[in-house]
Design an enzyme around this catalytic site. Sequence first.
Site: not given
Ligand code: RUB
Length: 312
Positions: A127, A196
């Site tokens: 992701c 998340d």
């Molecule tokens: C994004 C996702 C990321 C986490 C962590 O999902 O799963 O791995 O949110 O991100 P979506 P960060 O695109 O559905 O929001 O490290 O930037 O907080």
Amino acid sequence: MFDTVKGTASDIREMKIRGAGRIARAGASAMKDFAENYRGGSLEECRKDLDTAKDILLESRPTAVSLWNGVQACMRDVGNAPSGKEATDSVIRNAETFIKMSSNAVDMIAKIGAKRVSNGDVILTHCNSSAALGVIKEAHAQSKEIKVFATESRPWRQGLLTVKELSDAGVDVTLIVDSAVRSVMKRTDIVFVGADTVASNGALINKIGTSQLALAADEARVSFNVCTETYKFSPITLFGDMVTIEERDCGEVADMEALPKNVKIYNPVFDSTPAKYIDAIITELGVLSPGSVYDVMVRQLGDGIFKERDCQ
Ligand code: RUB
């Protein structure tokens, strides 16, 4: 009065603002904006309007506790404020503190996590996580020779953001489809993903497919690392509440009109990875084992949490 807050909530819902850290900072920033422009009446009215603003933001996406913790941090002193002005001032102050703390945490995680990367490592990420990418970019900035595989992350294809960000930073990066994960794991030395939400039992809730990376890493004896700020630890999980996994519109997966009428689509966008598949949780407070998440949470929340909370 709630236009900006509604605009931010809608940008979060529609994924114009996405990623757990970013939505938390956007939520805090919207609360700050609301407080700065608030021209309401009594203290009671002010508290009620701040609560409404908070609820509008929290209804946008259900899974990332970062949003809840970020918005809640802004509201921390509202209950004790003696006037409406002091209530809104406290929201502004706490929002600024949260945003700064949140950005500093990502920098700290990058520095700590980069130490786990060796020269010549092949890294796999999933992701688009700013915390995980911070680690990878820091290792590259330290002149470590690394190669990165990045998953496409259907259906939103956040992997395209990841490969752009890494390529702009000069990192050798290869895009793969999600189903190539097990095949590529044989050539991988270390996995870095974001979070998340982290539950009190050390389980990780992150983008759908993360648990498949963890299983493949376990099978191939590859180290699986979670990069996360500690405000993504979920207080409700201490009391037995489960994390809500967001399900999004079927149209994000395929054009329903183009499918036979009896075909259904299921589109959960996050999954849960059990603690036993996680080697390390890299936070701004240092490297944790999944088993120590509970202690860190209780220390941060204070023992009083168990007295205050109605667990019925
Ligand atoms: C994004 C996702 C990321 C986490 C962590 O999902 O799963 O791995 O949110 O991100 P979506 P960060 O695109 O559905 O929001 O490290 O930037 O907080």
